[in-house]
Scaffold this active site. Structure first.
Site, mmCIF file in Angstrom:
data_model
loop_
_atom_site.group_PDB
_atom_site.id
_atom_site.type_symbol
_atom_site.label_atom_id
_atom_site.label_comp_id
_atom_site.label_asym_id
_atom_site.label_seq_id
_atom_site.Cartn_x
_atom_site.Cartn_y
_atom_site.Cartn_z
ATOM 1 N N HIS A 159 0.848 -1.196 0.000
ATOM 2 C CA HIS A 159 0.000 0.000 0.000
ATOM 3 C C HIS A 159 0.880 1.241 0.000
ATOM 4 O O HIS A 159 1.659 1.456 0.937
ATOM 5 C CB HIS A 159 -0.930 -0.013 1.219
ATOM 6 C CG HIS A 159 -1.980 -1.078 1.130
ATOM 7 N ND1 HIS A 159 -2.444 -1.772 2.219
ATOM 8 C CD2 HIS A 159 -2.659 -1.547 0.051
ATOM 9 C CE1 HIS A 159 -3.375 -2.639 1.815
ATOM 10 N NE2 HIS A 159 -3.518 -2.520 0.499
ATOM 11 N N GLU A 162 1.957 3.628 2.990
ATOM 12 C CA GLU A 162 2.353 3.027 4.267
ATOM 13 C C GLU A 162 3.884 3.007 4.377
ATOM 14 O O GLU A 162 4.531 1.973 4.400
ATOM 15 C CB GLU A 162 1.712 1.641 4.380
ATOM 16 C CG GLU A 162 0.188 1.765 4.359
ATOM 17 C CD GLU A 162 -0.588 0.453 4.370
ATOM 18 O OE1 GLU A 162 0.035 -0.623 4.471
ATOM 19 O OE2 GLU A 162 -1.830 0.517 4.272
ATOM 20 N N HIS A 288 2.792 -3.836 6.685
ATOM 21 C CA HIS A 288 1.844 -2.760 6.371
ATOM 22 C C HIS A 288 1.878 -1.769 7.535
ATOM 23 O O HIS A 288 2.467 -2.032 8.573
ATOM 24 C CB HIS A 288 0.420 -3.318 6.246
ATOM 25 C CG HIS A 288 0.164 -4.088 4.990
ATOM 26 N ND1 HIS A 288 -0.655 -3.624 3.994
ATOM 27 C CD2 HIS A 288 0.610 -5.294 4.565
ATOM 28 C CE1 HIS A 288 -0.690 -4.511 3.005
ATOM 29 N NE2 HIS A 288 0.062 -5.543 3.325
ATOM 30 N N GLU A 358 0.881 -4.936 10.990
ATOM 31 C CA GLU A 358 0.438 -3.552 10.888
ATOM 32 C C GLU A 358 1.307 -2.781 11.873
ATOM 33 O O GLU A 358 1.155 -2.931 13.088
ATOM 34 C CB GLU A 358 -1.043 -3.414 11.253
ATOM 35 C CG GLU A 358 -1.992 -4.160 10.339
ATOM 36 C CD GLU A 358 -2.257 -3.464 9.011
ATOM 37 O OE1 GLU A 358 -1.678 -2.390 8.755
ATOM 38 O OE2 GLU A 358 -3.044 -4.010 8.226
HETATM 39 O O1 0X9 Z 1 -6.812 -4.198 4.585
HETATM 40 C C1 0X9 Z 1 -5.648 -4.548 4.390
HETATM 41 O O2 0X9 Z 1 -5.205 -4.855 3.287
HETATM 42 C C2 0X9 Z 1 -4.681 -4.611 5.582
HETATM 43 N N1 0X9 Z 1 -4.821 -3.420 6.383
HETATM 44 S S1 0X9 Z 1 -4.301 -1.965 5.819
HETATM 45 O O3 0X9 Z 1 -4.699 -0.973 6.794
HETATM 46 N N2 0X9 Z 1 -2.723 -1.949 5.773
HETATM 47 O O4 0X9 Z 1 -4.838 -1.749 4.524
HETATM 48 C C3 0X9 Z 1 -5.015 -5.795 6.452
HETATM 49 C C4 0X9 Z 1 -5.199 -7.075 5.750
HETATM 50 C C5 0X9 Z 1 -5.461 -8.173 6.699
HETATM 51 N N3 0X9 Z 1 -6.483 -9.061 6.276
HETATM 52 C C6 0X9 Z 1 -7.776 -9.031 6.774
HETATM 53 N N4 0X9 Z 1 -8.181 -8.173 7.648
HETATM 54 N N5 0X9 Z 1 -8.597 -9.991 6.365
HETATM 55 ZN ZN ZN Z 2 -1.700 -1.886 4.039
#
Ligand code: 0X9
Ligand code: ZN
Length: 421
Positions: A159, A162, A288, A358
């Site tokens: 991303h 980030e 991330h 994260e």
């Molecule tokens: O949404 C995402 O891709 C990730 N969070 S972010 O804030 N960096 O965008 C987390 C992905 C983890 N997977 C799930 N929550 N299923």
């Molecule tokens: Zn991310």
């Protein structure tokens, strides 16, 4: 997660205005939005509508989206407030120079590899949408042929915005190379493993994000085929395991747009091709930001990994790494469901033990995607112990459950600061 009293104040006081990115994207604006939601099912619906969820609290989430998603949220009856993006979040604060831009990262990686040519090589695993190289550094002490030792892969910055998620794997590479021959443990780990580090999977998005100020809050890659129609694909929704399910947007304006098909993007194709051709990879960590979490599969379902042993390995390792970092370990879908993320594919397809970190901060109000450069040192150092732990166990991650306590159990104080040479 941390509760921020100031948050509701900010949302109440500010009118519904939005940060308008300068540049050529056809996507209108980025809104920071606070949405009432208290269950993972509600959060899954919100992310399926195309909102990038960044913070989860007991009764609400904080996310980022464009105007189309605000309309959809309203139509679905969600209660939400938006705010303009506070000026302090629109830029790396003073000293942002300590973050690496593309040119700095590339030249520093090349210099590092040159200075440690007995340990490291650099190569490009492919090209981005806009034709930039996707650089990878391979580190291995005795430079045997590829595939002869257990392998581990670290990935940064799927991303674009980030930015700390580039700094952490870059620092790891630097640390391993500079401590080799001086730190006994690192020397052994580097000798016994094949370590690959790709610190920036999304160079186009990152470059776009930080070119000209204020910064753009850009998440996706730069897919789209023309200056006026760039919509971008969320690379963490484009991997091919259960691609197209819940928790990813089908509308190109969505922050979580999954793309036209699984692996439609050159960046995810390159990662896929690399992993497919390196069966000695046992372990993977994708960095991330932000929220200070350690996540493991599944993301596409609320069910746990069916194979009890594999589940236990992920859970045990996540908990251990949580103790080292202060981050909270949990299954990805406890947050919300996503389909097409990196770690569901690497585990689902290749049975690679896989984690998403994260990183810092816990909250958008502590700097979000653009924290001060003064935090880089602390965050990168805090993330050395879990990386060494994963490297240690990469020969057979299942050792963490078969031998009771992990052999050579590590804590931050065991490893950091490094012993004086
Ligand atoms: O949404 C995402 O891709 C990730 N969070 S972010 O804030 N960096 O965008 C987390 C992905 C983890 N997977 C799930 N929550 N299923
Ligand atoms: Zn991310």
């Amino acid at each position: 997660m941390r509760k921020m009293g100031i948050l509701s104040l900010v949302f109440l006081v500010l009118p519904l205005t939005a940060f308008t990115p300068s540049g050529t994207s056809s996507l209108d604006t980025s809104h920071v939005v606070k949405i009432d939601a208290s269950t993972r099912e509600e959060r899954t619906e919100i992310t399926s509508l195309g909102v990038a969820i960044e913070e989860i609290h007991d009764t609400y989430i904080v996310g980022i989206c464009h105007s189309n998603q605000l309309k959809d949220l309203k139509a679905k009856g969600f209660v939400f407030e938006t705010t303009s993006t506070p000026a302090f979040l629109l830029d790396f604060p003073p000293g942002d120079g300590a973050f690496h831009n593309l040119q700095e990262l590339e030249s520093e990686m090349k210099a590092l590899v040159q200075a440690h040519s007995n340990l490291a090589t650099i190569s490009s695993i492919g090209k981005s949408v806009e034709g930039r190289d996707l650089w990878m550094v391979r580190i291995s002490g005795t430079q045997t042929k590829e595939g002869e030792k257990a392998g581990i892969l670290f990935l940064g910055t799927h991303h674009a915005r980030e930015h700390l998620s580039t700094e952490v794997p870059f620092f790891l590479m630097k640390h391993l190379l500079e401590k080799y021959g001086k730190d006994e443990k690192i020397t052994r780990l580097v000798n016994e493993r094949e370590i690959w580090i790709i610190p920036l999977v999304n160079p186009d998005g990152t470059d776009y994000d930080i070119t000209d100020k204020p910064y753009k809050w850009w998440r996706k890659n730069r897919q789209g085929g023309g200056a006026q129609s760039i919509y971008g694909v969320d690379l963490n929704r484009n991997y091919g395991y259960k691609w197209g399910g819940q928790g990813a947007g089908s509308d190109p304006s969505s922050e979580t747009y999954r793309g036209t098909s699984a692996f439609s993007e050159p960046e995810t194709q390159a990662v896929k091709a690399f992993i497919d051709t390196h069966p000695n990879i046992t372990t993977l960590l994708s960095y991330h930001t932000f929220s200070e979490l350690i996540l493991y599969p599944w993301g596409y379902t609320y069910d746990s990994i069916e194979d009890q042993q594999a589940f236990k390995v992920h859970e045990t390792m996540a908990q251990a790494m949580g103790r080292m970092t202060g981050y909270k370990p949990q299954q990805s879908s406890d947050l919300y469901i996503t389909s097409g993320d990196t770690t569901d594919w690497s585990f689902g397809e290749h049975k690679i033990i896989s984690f998403t970190f994260e990183l810092y901060p816990a909250s958008i109000w502590d700097g979000g995607f653009y924290p001060p450069a003064s935090v880089i040192e602390g965050v990168t150092k805090n993330n050395i112990p879990p990386a060494l732990y994963l490297i240690e166990y990469a020969d057979n991650p299942y050792r963490v459950i078969t031998t009771g306590q992990p052999r050579d159990f590590l804590t931050v104080s065991d490893i950091w600061p490094p012993k004086p040479q």
